[in-house]
Motif scaffolding. Sequence first.
Motif, PDB file in Angstrom:
ATOM      1  N   PRO B 104       0.808  -1.227   0.000  1.00 23.46           N
ATOM      2  CA  PRO B 104       0.000   0.000   0.000  1.00 23.46           C
ATOM      3  C   PRO B 104       0.840   1.275   0.000  1.00 23.46           C
ATOM      4  N   LEU B 109      -0.740   5.253  -1.000  1.00 25.60           N
ATOM      5  CA  LEU B 109      -2.000   5.509  -0.283  1.00 25.60           C
ATOM      6  C   LEU B 109      -1.733   6.361   0.962  1.00 25.60           C
ATOM      7  N   ASP B 110      -2.784   7.007   1.468  1.00 23.92           N
ATOM      8  CA  ASP B 110      -2.572   7.827   2.657  1.00 23.92           C
ATOM      9  C   ASP B 110      -2.574   6.962   3.924  1.00 23.92           C
ATOM     10  N   ASP B 112      -4.256   6.691   6.771  1.00 19.00           N
ATOM     11  CA  ASP B 112      -5.449   6.011   7.298  1.00 19.00           C
ATOM     12  C   ASP B 112      -5.802   4.795   6.458  1.00 19.00           C
ATOM     13  N   GLU B 113      -5.725   4.985   5.139  1.00 23.31           N
ATOM     14  CA  GLU B 113      -6.057   3.889   4.243  1.00 23.31           C
ATOM     15  C   GLU B 113      -5.061   2.732   4.427  1.00 23.31           C
ATOM     16  N   ARG B 116      -5.988   0.926   7.525  1.00 26.72           N
ATOM     17  CA  ARG B 116      -7.204   0.150   7.313  1.00 26.72           C
ATOM     18  C   ARG B 116      -6.866  -1.142   6.575  1.00 26.72           C
ATOM     19  N   ARG B 117      -6.055  -1.018   5.504  1.00 23.14           N
ATOM     20  CA  ARG B 117      -5.737  -2.206   4.718  1.00 23.14           C
ATOM     21  C   ARG B 117      -4.924  -3.217   5.502  1.00 23.14           C
ATOM     22  N   GLU B 120      -7.273  -4.942   7.976  1.00 23.61           N
ATOM     23  CA  GLU B 120      -8.203  -5.771   7.208  1.00 23.61           C
ATOM     24  C   GLU B 120      -7.512  -7.041   6.684  1.00 23.61           C
ATOM     25  N   ARG B 155      -5.222  -5.468  -2.559  1.00 21.26           N
ATOM     26  CA  ARG B 155      -6.532  -5.749  -3.147  1.00 21.26           C
ATOM     27  C   ARG B 155      -6.401  -6.215  -4.597  1.00 21.26           C
TER      28      ARG B 155
END
Lengths: 255, 234
Positions: B104, B109-110, B112-113, B116-117, B120, B155
């Motif tokens: 990521p 990506l930033d 927070d993302e 999250r990833r 997850e 993803r």
Amino acid sequence: MKHGFLDKYSDLSSPLHSLSATTKVIVFLVLIIVCVTTAPTAYFSFAGYLAFLMVCLAVSRVPVIHVLRRSLVVVPFLAMAALSIPFFSRAAEGRNAITAAHPGLIVFQGIALKSFVSVCSLILLSAITPFPHFLSALRKLGTPRLLISLMSFTYRYLFLMVEEFERMVRARDARCYGGGWLWQTKVVGRMVGTFFVRSYERAERVYHAMTSRGFDGRVPVEDAQPMRLKDHLFVLPSVGFLVGCRIFLAPGWLF
Amino acid sequence: MKKVIEIESLHFTYPDGTVALRGITLDVLEGEKVALIGPNGAGKSTFLLHLNGIFRGDGSVRIDGLPVEKDNLKAIRQKVGMVFQNPDDQLFCPTVFDDVAFGPRNLGLDHDEIERRVSESLAAVGMEGSVKKSPFRLSFGERKRVAIATVLALRPSVLVIDEPTANLDPRSRRATIALLRDLHDTQVIATHDLALASELCSRIILLDSGQKVADAPAAKILEDNTLLQAHGLV
């Protein structure tokens, strides 16, 4: 896994452990810099540095024996330095006001004190800072990315390589390893060669796995923990004390 | 049905002259779980490395309709989640978090993302408790799971896995099979584990000497003992 981790004890909890890694890197870097620039005969300065280290050690609850045992790594280097003592000329004698000892001895004593203090600082630093935090602190203080990547890979793969070599040694010994020393050196040489080739191939596989996840040459490092009030409350007095020891307790301002 | 992977007459020769792939043509449809079986040295791993452009042979490889070419590599590597056989080759960061966040972060990506990833993906493989650990403090089976999480964080539209059950004890093996069954729709799995292939995959592709020898529904290939024996799989 038999071998100890580089940052053993870094998961203890103590006031020192809870500081930001950047704080600790700054303070210990200052300690090392003032220490190596101190004149060899400035005993009070060295006493000050050691006192500082001992206070930190006590606060951190890292066992003293751990630091002392690891500090033994300087012994071989000191032995090399000791060999050079007789080669210092007596002509420099008298330059130093405090003592009339052999100049080689004074140099040696300086090397011994400085390396002991520096190595103990590093050992203590590694015992109170988890290695990943140490890396992000170095990054924040402006260390080049390439060096950080190198250190990060070394930390990650060192244990793996030690284990791999241990496995090779075990497999060798399991086949009744013996024979004359010439044969033995030959075997060790081949092992080192094999080890090199294996590491090289592993590096290639690791690189493939990295490019598969979009690697573009820059290893991302997590952000360093920010410095808070308690960090500043530790940095300022510590640096003040260390620089004070360097300046006011040494005979003469500079060397 | 949409084709996720399209390959046409793929040839590859290693720089030392070893011919590894001799004209492979195949498609993988969206949602398919395909097992790639074959003896050692059949070319399975070499083939897999073509799916995200680490090796580029002669012939055409398309992922989601996108040709595997130099300009598309970043997009291709996001679409193809490649899990390598040895988790120690895949996990190279000081902490599990950093390793899962590696992909990521490369995608830009930033923060927070990324977080999250990471949570997850680790949750998907049941390793959410190990975020702060170093990979070398985990067991082999755990490292294998984290290795899968590191590509889930991208993803991907297809999961490509080299020998997911190699060197695992029976319990970890069962857990891995269960994990893969629940995970992601499209999967290409290179394996020697025929039981895994029959349990997980609807279709099997048999590779030998760099050629596609058979490509049929799993049950049909697993029944064909003569075929399996001829290629050293039973």
